[in-house]
Design a protein around this motif. Structure first.
Motif, PDB file in Angstrom:
ATOM      1  N   ARG A  97      67.626 -80.514  80.624  1.00  0.00           N
ATOM      2  CA  ARG A  97      66.304 -80.000  80.279  1.00  0.00           C
ATOM      3  C   ARG A  97      65.518 -79.646  81.548  1.00  0.00           C
ATOM      4  O   ARG A  97      64.856 -78.629  81.615  1.00  0.00           O
ATOM      5  CB  ARG A  97      65.540 -81.040  79.440  1.00  0.00           C
ATOM      6  CG  ARG A  97      64.385 -80.433  78.659  1.00  0.00           C
ATOM      7  CD  ARG A  97      63.552 -81.497  77.991  1.00  0.00           C
ATOM      8  NE  ARG A  97      63.066 -82.455  78.959  1.00  0.00           N
ATOM      9  CZ  ARG A  97      62.875 -83.755  78.700  1.00  0.00           C
ATOM     10  NH1 ARG A  97      63.151 -84.234  77.512  1.00  0.00           N
ATOM     11  NH2 ARG A  97      62.419 -84.559  79.635  1.00  0.00           N
ATOM     12  N   ASP A  98      65.636 -80.486  82.563  1.00  0.00           N
ATOM     13  CA  ASP A  98      64.935 -80.206  83.828  1.00  0.00           C
ATOM     14  C   ASP A  98      65.418 -78.897  84.444  1.00  0.00           C
ATOM     15  O   ASP A  98      64.624 -78.113  84.953  1.00  0.00           O
ATOM     16  CB  ASP A  98      65.162 -81.350  84.832  1.00  0.00           C
ATOM     17  CG  ASP A  98      64.352 -82.586  84.444  1.00  0.00           C
ATOM     18  OD1 ASP A  98      63.525 -82.460  83.525  1.00  0.00           O
ATOM     19  OD2 ASP A  98      64.575 -83.639  85.052  1.00  0.00           O
ATOM     20  N   ILE A  99      66.719 -78.682  84.424  1.00  0.00           N
ATOM     21  CA  ILE A  99      67.271 -77.445  85.000  1.00  0.00           C
ATOM     22  C   ILE A  99      66.711 -76.235  84.256  1.00  0.00           C
ATOM     23  O   ILE A  99      66.264 -75.260  84.858  1.00  0.00           O
ATOM     24  CB  ILE A  99      68.815 -77.453  84.940  1.00  0.00           C
ATOM     25  CG1 ILE A  99      69.373 -78.514  85.901  1.00  0.00           C
ATOM     26  CG2 ILE A  99      69.387 -76.084  85.264  1.00  0.00           C
ATOM     27  CD1 ILE A  99      70.851 -78.775  85.753  1.00  0.00           C
ATOM     28  N   LEU A 100      66.705 -76.336  82.929  1.00  0.00           N
ATOM     29  CA  LEU A 100      66.212 -75.197  82.143  1.00  0.00           C
ATOM     30  C   LEU A 100      64.717 -74.977  82.389  1.00  0.00           C
ATOM     31  O   LEU A 100      64.263 -73.843  82.496  1.00  0.00           O
ATOM     32  CB  LEU A 100      66.497 -75.418  80.651  1.00  0.00           C
ATOM     33  CG  LEU A 100      67.965 -75.236  80.249  1.00  0.00           C
ATOM     34  CD1 LEU A 100      68.188 -75.638  78.794  1.00  0.00           C
ATOM     35  CD2 LEU A 100      68.430 -73.794  80.457  1.00  0.00           C
ATOM     36  N   GLU A 101      63.956 -76.068  82.508  1.00  0.00           N
ATOM     37  CA  GLU A 101      62.508 -75.916  82.737  1.00  0.00           C
ATOM     38  C   GLU A 101      62.222 -75.319  84.111  1.00  0.00           C
ATOM     39  O   GLU A 101      61.365 -74.455  84.254  1.00  0.00           O
ATOM     40  CB  GLU A 101      61.798 -77.265  82.576  1.00  0.00           C
ATOM     41  CG  GLU A 101      61.562 -77.587  81.110  1.00  0.00           C
ATOM     42  CD  GLU A 101      60.945 -78.960  80.896  1.00  0.00           C
ATOM     43  OE1 GLU A 101      60.618 -79.641  81.887  1.00  0.00           O
ATOM     44  OE2 GLU A 101      60.801 -79.338  79.719  1.00  0.00           O
ATOM     45  N   ALA A 102      62.962 -75.775  85.124  1.00  0.00           N
ATOM     46  CA  ALA A 102      62.773 -75.218  86.471  1.00  0.00           C
ATOM     47  C   ALA A 102      63.122 -73.731  86.456  1.00  0.00           C
ATOM     48  O   ALA A 102      62.430 -72.901  87.060  1.00  0.00           O
ATOM     49  CB  ALA A 102      63.664 -75.951  87.471  1.00  0.00           C
ATOM     50  N   ASN A 103      64.185 -73.388  85.748  1.00  0.00           N
ATOM     51  CA  ASN A 103      64.575 -71.982  85.658  1.00  0.00           C
ATOM     52  C   ASN A 103      63.487 -71.156  84.969  1.00  0.00           C
ATOM     53  O   ASN A 103      63.171 -70.046  85.383  1.00  0.00           O
ATOM     54  CB  ASN A 103      65.897 -71.847  84.903  1.00  0.00           C
ATOM     55  CG  ASN A 103      66.345 -70.404  84.847  1.00  0.00           C
ATOM     56  OD1 ASN A 103      66.641 -69.797  85.870  1.00  0.00           O
ATOM     57  ND2 ASN A 103      66.328 -69.821  83.658  1.00  0.00           N
ATOM     58  N   GLU A 104      62.902 -71.716  83.907  1.00  0.00           N
ATOM     59  CA  GLU A 104      61.878 -70.956  83.173  1.00  0.00           C
ATOM     60  C   GLU A 104      60.655 -70.670  84.041  1.00  0.00           C
ATOM     61  O   GLU A 104      60.034 -69.620  83.918  1.00  0.00           O
ATOM     62  CB  GLU A 104      61.465 -71.703  81.898  1.00  0.00           C
ATOM     63  CG  GLU A 104      62.613 -71.715  80.918  1.00  0.00           C
ATOM     64  CD  GLU A 104      62.200 -71.633  79.462  1.00  0.00           C
ATOM     65  OE1 GLU A 104      60.984 -71.515  79.181  1.00  0.00           O
ATOM     66  OE2 GLU A 104      63.103 -71.674  78.626  1.00  0.00           O
ATOM     67  N   ARG A 105      60.335 -71.608  84.923  1.00  0.00           N
ATOM     68  CA  ARG A 105      59.190 -71.383  85.824  1.00  0.00           C
ATOM     69  C   ARG A 105      59.452 -70.177  86.725  1.00  0.00           C
ATOM     70  O   ARG A 105      58.609 -69.308  86.891  1.00  0.00           O
ATOM     71  CB  ARG A 105      58.944 -72.622  86.703  1.00  0.00           C
ATOM     72  CG  ARG A 105      57.822 -73.511  86.207  1.00  0.00           C
ATOM     73  CD  ARG A 105      57.359 -74.493  87.278  1.00  0.00           C
ATOM     74  NE  ARG A 105      58.432 -75.176  87.981  1.00  0.00           N
ATOM     75  CZ  ARG A 105      59.091 -76.243  87.527  1.00  0.00           C
ATOM     76  NH1 ARG A 105      58.784 -76.749  86.346  1.00  0.00           N
ATOM     77  NH2 ARG A 105      60.047 -76.806  88.240  1.00  0.00           N
ATOM     78  N   ILE A 106      60.645 -70.124  87.283  1.00  0.00           N
ATOM     79  CA  ILE A 106      60.982 -69.003  88.182  1.00  0.00           C
ATOM     80  C   ILE A 106      61.073 -67.703  87.376  1.00  0.00           C
ATOM     81  O   ILE A 106      60.595 -66.656  87.817  1.00  0.00           O
ATOM     82  CB  ILE A 106      62.309 -69.288  88.916  1.00  0.00           C
ATOM     83  CG1 ILE A 106      62.151 -70.537  89.774  1.00  0.00           C
ATOM     84  CG2 ILE A 106      62.725 -68.102  89.766  1.00  0.00           C
ATOM     85  CD1 ILE A 106      63.447 -71.100  90.294  1.00  0.00           C
ATOM     86  N   ALA A 107      61.654 -67.790  86.191  1.00  0.00           N
ATOM     87  CA  ALA A 107      61.760 -66.594  85.347  1.00  0.00           C
ATOM     88  C   ALA A 107      60.368 -66.039  85.023  1.00  0.00           C
ATOM     89  O   ALA A 107      60.162 -64.823  85.017  1.00  0.00           O
ATOM     90  CB  ALA A 107      62.528 -66.927  84.061  1.00  0.00           C
ATOM     91  N   ARG A 108      59.404 -66.941  84.785  1.00  0.00           N
ATOM     92  CA  ARG A 108      58.033 -66.473  84.494  1.00  0.00           C
ATOM     93  C   ARG A 108      57.429 -65.752  85.693  1.00  0.00           C
ATOM     94  O   ARG A 108      56.728 -64.759  85.552  1.00  0.00           O
ATOM     95  CB  ARG A 108      57.138 -67.657  84.082  1.00  0.00           C
ATOM     96  CG  ARG A 108      57.006 -67.792  82.557  1.00  0.00           C
ATOM     97  CD  ARG A 108      55.826 -68.680  82.181  1.00  0.00           C
ATOM     98  NE  ARG A 108      55.884 -69.988  82.808  1.00  0.00           N
ATOM     99  CZ  ARG A 108      56.590 -71.025  82.328  1.00  0.00           C
ATOM    100  NH1 ARG A 108      57.270 -70.893  81.215  1.00  0.00           N
ATOM    101  NH2 ARG A 108      56.597 -72.185  82.965  1.00  0.00           N
ATOM    102  N   GLN A 109      57.714 -66.277  86.897  1.00  0.00           N
ATOM    103  CA  GLN A 109      57.213 -65.601  88.113  1.00  0.00           C
ATOM    104  C   GLN A 109      57.843 -64.214  88.246  1.00  0.00           C
ATOM    105  O   GLN A 109      57.167 -63.236  88.589  1.00  0.00           O
ATOM    106  CB  GLN A 109      57.523 -66.444  89.352  1.00  0.00           C
ATOM    107  CG  GLN A 109      56.735 -67.740  89.416  1.00  0.00           C
ATOM    108  CD  GLN A 109      57.312 -68.736  90.434  1.00  0.00           C
ATOM    109  OE1 GLN A 109      58.283 -68.430  91.132  1.00  0.00           O
ATOM    110  NE2 GLN A 109      56.737 -69.917  90.499  1.00  0.00           N
TER     111      GLN A 109
END
Ligand SMILES: Nc1nc2c(ncn2[C@@H]2O[C@H](COP(=O)(O)OP(=O)(O)OP(=O)(O)O)[C@@H](O)[C@H]2O)c(=O)[nH]1
Ligand SMILES: [Mg+2]
Ligand SMILES: [Zn+2]
Length: 222
Positions: free
Chosen positions: A7-19
């Motif tokens: 879940r942490d990996i996916l959340e970190a990825n989503e932050r970068i994807a939003r940027q």
């Protein structure tokens, strides 16, 4: 424990994807995450699409592969900007890999950026890149049981391109079953049946792309 890490990996990825998405929204660039299993026809679709649209749309491509630059070389021959990502083993692209390529593009001058993901019918659908939409290809040689066996990509995609319809006489695949089961998973899915080899059905896909790109540019009336 393992579930937390994933879940942490996916959340970190989503932050970068939003940027990434914020950057693309700022420049009005439509970004498509193109996914399929290996060999379904992603690069062939890109070659045809570039030939058809490069005079009307400013296009760029990001190629994702585990290894090799063959696909980027195919796209470079078409004379549009292309960057190859080699994941070095990873079976999908992620937001970070996309961010690292963006310095290679003049986003302000780019209307359409298509990202060819690593050939894989499973986890590319889990990792956002900052795209506006996901488009998937299923070729008829893969069989009509794929929507029910690999539902996530069908659920996440806005468009399903059923490719290689020129080969239908040689396989036992039912287009009717693909359509029915895909729509059961994702009733909003737009489905185009086409052949990148013969060109059959390609015009509807081009038209979808034109409209989507213009809408992103806020230029729908053109
Ligand atoms: N008969 C037929 N062959 C096709 C069609 N589209 C693609 N192919 C062939 O399918 C093979 C794989 O096509 P690619 O475009 O390289 O597939 P890909 O999805 O980019 O493959 P990876 O990048 O390795 O995942 C090539 O030999 C293409 O010529 C089609 O509509 N009909
Ligand atoms: Mg390819
Ligand atoms: Zn993966």
């Amino acid at each position: 424990m393992k579930i937390t890490v994933v879940r942490d990996i996916l959340e970190a990825n989503e932050r970068i994807a939003r940027q990434n998405k914020d950057l693309f929204d700022g420049s009005g660039t439509l970004v498509i995450n193109l996914m399929s299993s290996p060999g379904a026809g992603k690069t062939t679709l890109l070659e045809r699409t570039i030939d058809a649209l490069k005079d009307e749309l400013k296009m760029g491509v990001i190629e994702g592969d585990i290894q090799s630059s063959e696909d980027a070389e195919r796209i470079a021959k078409k004379g549009i900007p292309v960057v190859q990502i080699n994941t070095g083993g990873a079976c999908h692209l992620d937001g970070n890999m996309i961010r690292d390529t963006l310095k290679e593009f003049d986003l302000e001058g780019l209307e359409l950026l298509i990202v060819e993901n690593v050939g894989n019918l499973v986890c590319p659908a889990e990792f956002k890149l900052g795209e506006d939409c996901k488009v998937m290809i299923l070729s008829v040689t893969e069989g009509d049981d794929k929507p029910s066996k690999y539902p996530l990509m069908f659920r996440e995609s806005e468009v399903l391109l059923v490719n290689k319809v020129d080969l239908l006489p040689y396989v036992d695949t039912s287009l009717e079953r693909i359509t029915r089961e895909s729509l059961k998973i994702n009733p909003a899915l737009s489905i185009f049946e086409l052949s990148c080899k013969t060109g059959q059905g390609m015009e509807s896909w081009y038209q979808w792309l034109r409209e989507k790109t213009r809408a992103k540019l806020g230029d729908v009336d053109l």
